[in-house]
Design a protein around this motif. Structure first.
Motif, mmCIF file in Angstrom:
data_model
loop_
_atom_site.group_PDB
_atom_site.id
_atom_site.type_symbol
_atom_site.label_atom_id
_atom_site.label_comp_id
_atom_site.label_asym_id
_atom_site.label_seq_id
_atom_site.Cartn_x
_atom_site.Cartn_y
_atom_site.Cartn_z
ATOM 1 N N LEU A 131 -12.445 20.154 14.487
ATOM 2 C CA LEU A 131 -11.046 19.791 14.259
ATOM 3 C C LEU A 131 -10.696 19.811 12.771
ATOM 4 N N TRP A 132 -11.698 19.781 11.930
ATOM 5 C CA TRP A 132 -11.444 19.716 10.490
ATOM 6 C C TRP A 132 -11.045 21.090 9.966
ATOM 7 N N GLN A 133 -9.960 21.105 9.190
ATOM 8 C CA GLN A 133 -9.431 22.352 8.628
ATOM 9 C C GLN A 133 -9.595 22.409 7.107
ATOM 10 N N GLY A 134 -10.507 21.622 6.584
ATOM 11 C CA GLY A 134 -10.716 21.565 5.141
ATOM 12 C C GLY A 134 -10.697 20.124 4.675
ATOM 13 N N PRO A 135 -10.753 19.889 3.372
ATOM 14 C CA PRO A 135 -10.688 18.523 2.854
ATOM 15 C C PRO A 135 -9.428 17.823 3.353
ATOM 16 N N PRO A 136 -9.536 16.583 3.842
ATOM 17 C CA PRO A 136 -8.364 15.900 4.392
ATOM 18 C C PRO A 136 -7.301 15.635 3.331
ATOM 19 N N LEU A 137 -6.038 15.871 3.733
ATOM 20 C CA LEU A 137 -4.872 15.600 2.869
ATOM 21 C C LEU A 137 -5.054 16.237 1.492
ATOM 22 N N ALA A 138 -5.616 17.437 1.470
ATOM 23 C CA ALA A 138 -5.949 18.077 0.197
ATOM 24 C C ALA A 138 -4.727 18.318 -0.663
ATOM 25 N N ASP A 139 -3.550 18.454 -0.063
ATOM 26 C CA ASP A 139 -2.336 18.765 -0.821
ATOM 27 C C ASP A 139 -1.650 17.533 -1.377
ATOM 28 N N VAL A 143 -3.575 7.852 -1.594
ATOM 29 C CA VAL A 143 -3.856 8.891 -0.599
ATOM 30 C C VAL A 143 -5.262 9.452 -0.819
ATOM 31 N N GLN A 144 -5.663 9.585 -2.071
ATOM 32 C CA GLN A 144 -7.030 10.031 -2.361
ATOM 33 C C GLN A 144 -8.043 9.085 -1.722
ATOM 34 N N LEU A 150 0.824 -1.198 0.000
ATOM 35 C CA LEU A 150 0.000 0.000 0.000
ATOM 36 C C LEU A 150 0.865 1.259 0.000
ATOM 37 N N LEU A 151 1.942 1.247 0.782
ATOM 38 C CA LEU A 151 2.851 2.392 0.800
ATOM 39 C C LEU A 151 3.514 2.566 -0.566
ATOM 40 N N THR A 152 3.873 1.443 -1.186
ATOM 41 C CA THR A 152 4.488 1.507 -2.520
ATOM 42 C C THR A 152 3.512 2.104 -3.535
ATOM 43 N N ASP A 153 2.243 1.669 -3.475
ATOM 44 C CA ASP A 153 1.236 2.205 -4.398
ATOM 45 C C ASP A 153 1.014 3.699 -4.176
ATOM 46 N N ALA A 154 1.113 4.144 -2.933
ATOM 47 C CA ALA A 154 0.906 5.562 -2.640
ATOM 48 C C ALA A 154 1.988 6.423 -3.276
ATOM 49 N N VAL A 155 3.224 5.908 -3.283
ATOM 50 C CA VAL A 155 4.348 6.696 -3.798
ATOM 51 C C VAL A 155 4.499 6.530 -5.305
ATOM 52 N N TRP A 156 4.277 5.327 -5.797
ATOM 53 C CA TRP A 156 4.435 5.063 -7.242
ATOM 54 C C TRP A 156 3.138 4.416 -7.740
#
Length: 624
Positions: free
Chosen positions: A143-151, A158-159, A55-61
């Motif tokens: 606690l929410w500051q906008g869409p999560p992990l928006a950047d 990650v999406q 899963l970590l590999t898929d997130a990066v590549w």
């Protein structure tokens, strides 16, 4: 000399409920390059849980990882261990056969704090402690500051994590809204949910909470419109109907609105109108934007007069009636529809219309007997003085809150006589023309359907299973109907009766210019009859111009020079002709606001075919 005391490690804090962020001892942390941040985002979103290496590999590549992917991943993990630092006790970032696990305490990660507050809020609600429950759930949402992990949503993995987090937030928002509604705080809920419900239009629980909040805030029309928009979207996007529970709630709100209207009328001693509106269309489809505009204009103290304009068969009357039903609570003195044409399309005389209105509404507030020498509208020969009768009608509206629908207006003159001079009553006019001579009105165009709306209506009539089995043929049918609501409804009704007729065969019949209008007949309803009425509304010169334009190629856009050539007129005069025909709906300009010489024009398909049928007759009538 005493031994130095060890320095307490700086408290780490991380945030994923918004852009990824971290701090140590109150100072921002540099979280490294993009790929390292992607790894950290996945680990934090699954804190205290082993995250598989794949899963970590898929997130990066996300596409094709390099041969060195595993080694590079180990470098990122090593760097994160340094970033996280070491404390007495177990490592923060550990590896096992199941993957990598980032250990965090509740005060160190906003996501963990969010979960704890949400659990506590739900437990309080289950125990009947509604006020503490609402407070805890609100703290979780804050606690929410906008869409999560928006950047970091450039990574599909990650999406997916962000979507999962957002779904949890929506669930808590719905818990909070329902709790606040039980506490009686409907106004705050209605405002809070407005934007959220628009961003998530398919989430039924959210739409139900908003509908209830609007209803409890006294905004009945908006509450009913929420359901209607949601129903249409479900049908269009998923081919589904709202749940039985939501539909039952909608019917309950309708019934309550009628009860309030009856009670209010009874308190004022006002007799109910002799007739209300025609029955609403059970399979009403589309027109969400137009409905919203009508509710805002007529129900919220706007200009009190709106004009729905569009070609014959575009669904103006159905839209007006549907809006009238949605606005029931705003007009406790009644909602009345009166037609301004006879069955053959001729304009009804004003005295006849006034007599009908008097019979329908009882004209409370008007004098019980007319002034000397005046004959009441509809009584005696000559129908009395129309101007005086119209003045009495307008006076009778003072202080009343009535919605008057003037259907199929042939022109401005009769409409002007029926408009209230002052007071809270409102008027909704339908007309093929835009009635440019009326001032201070809101004009709303009613064009043909969008393709998705037309397919939605066809599916509702013939069955979504049948249209879904041959989607291409269904699309051909609505296109051959010119996306005109009346034509789509007639075609659907015909297919519903002729169950044996394949959609593809019927599409071929409609695509044949020589027989299309003959196919659009269902019992005593024919598209040709409506087109005939629009044709007879034109002047002789207008019919001649439309007949000459009908010689242009079918279903193709044309320019001003091409129209001038077909009309046999200079461009200056041809432009005036096109503008006049546009006002009647016979010609459209689908390309938006451009200069006259750059504009593209079109004849709607069925209007084009109908004009070809009448071309010889029109040319002969004008002698040219």
């Amino acid at each position: 000399m005493p031994l130095a005391q060890p320095v307490a490690p700086a408290r780490l804090r991380f945030a994923v409920l918004g852009p990824l962020a971290g701090e140590a001892g109150g100072r921002p942390l540099a979280l490294g390059p993009l790929k390292q941040r992607l790894v950290l985002a996945v680990l934090l979103s699954r804190a205290n849980t082993a995250v598989p290496v794949d899963l970590l590999t898929d997130a990066v590549w996300p596409e094709e990882p390099p041969r060195t992917a595993r080694k590079n991943l180990q470098v990122y993990i090593c760097t994160l261990r340094t970033l996280l630092g070491r404390e007495d006790g177990p490592d923060r970032l550990v590896h096992s056969a199941a993957g990598y696990q980032l250990r965090a305490a509740e005060p160190e990660l906003d996501l963990l704090r969010f979960r704890a507050l949400a659990r506590a809020g739900r437990a309080a609600a289950d125990g009947g402690a509604l006020a503490p429950a609402a407070r805890l759930l609100r703290q979780a949402l804050d606690l929410w500051q906008g869409p999560p992990l928006a950047d970091l949503r450039c990574s599909p993995a990650v999406q997916a994590e962000a979507d999962r987090l957002e779904a949890r937030c929506l669930g808590v928002h719905e818990d909070w809204a329902e709790t606040e509604l039980e506490l009686g705080n409907a106004g705050a809920v209605a405002e809070d949910l407005a934007e959220l419900a628009e961003r998530h239009p398919l989430r039924e629980r959210l739409q139900a909470a908003r509908m209830n909040a609007l209803h409890l805030s006294g905004r009945q029309a908006e509450a009913l419109a929420v359901y209607d928009t949601h129903r249409q979207l479900l049908a269009r996007e998923l081919g589904l109907e709202p749940s039985p529970a939501l539909t039952a709630r909608y019917r309950e709100l309708l019934a309550r609105g009628r009860s309030r209207t009856t009670a209010a009328r009874s308190e004022r001693g006002t007799p109910p109108p002799g007739a209300l509106l025609p029955a609403d269309t059970a399979d009403f489809t589309g027109r969400s934007d137009e409905l919203r505009d009508l509710v805002e204009e007529l129900g919220d103290g706007g200009r009190r007069v709106a004009v729905l304009s569009g070609p014959a068969g575009s669904g103006k009357t159905a839209l007006a009636v549907h809006a009238g039903h949605l606005l029931a609570d705003r007009f406790p003195d009644g909602r009345v529809l009166v037609r301004l044409r006879t069955e053959d399309g001729a304009a009804r005389p004003l005295p006849e219309v006034l007599a009908e209105l008097a019979a329908l509404t009882g004209r409370p507030g008007a004098p019980t007997s007319p002034p000397p020498g005046t004959v009441r509208p509809g009584h005696g020969h000559g129908h009395g003085d129309p101007a005086q009768a119209a003045a009495l009608w307008r006076a009778s509206l003072a202080g009343r809150r009535l919605l008057l629908i003037l259907d199929d207006a042939p022109g401005e003159a009769v409409v002007r006589e029926l408009l209230p001079g002052f007071g809270p009553s409102a008027v909704l006019v339908t007309s093929r023309s835009q009635l440019a001579g009326l001032a201070s009105v809101r004009r709303i165009a009613v064009p043909p359907f969008a393709p998705a709306e037309a397919l939605d209506l066809l599916g509702r009539i013939v069955g979504t299973g049948r249209t879904g089995a041959d989607r291409a043929a269904a699309a051909r049918i609505v296109a051959a109907c010119g996306l005109l609501p009346l034509a789509v409804r007639v075609a659907g009704t015909r297919l519903a009766v002729l169950r044996h007729l394949p959609l593809a065969e019927y599409a071929a019949r409609l695509e044949d210019p020589a027989g299309a209008l003959d196919e659009l007949v269902a019992g005593d309803v024919t598209v040709r009859a409506r087109l005939d009425s629009g044709w007879h509304d034109l002047t002789d010169q207008g019919r001649l111009a439309l007949a000459r334009l009908a010689a242009l190629p079918l279903a193709l856009l044309f320019t001003l020079p091409e129209a001038a050539a077909a009309l046999g007129r200079p461009e200056r005069l041809a432009l005036r002709t096109l503008e006049a025909l546009t006002d009647t709906g016979a010609v459209t300009s689908p390309t938006g606001e451009v200069t006259a010489h750059a504009a593209l024009y079109a004849l709607p398909r069925l209007t084009h075919l109908h004009a070809r049928e009448h071309a010889v007759q029109a040319v002969g009538a004008v002698g040219g």
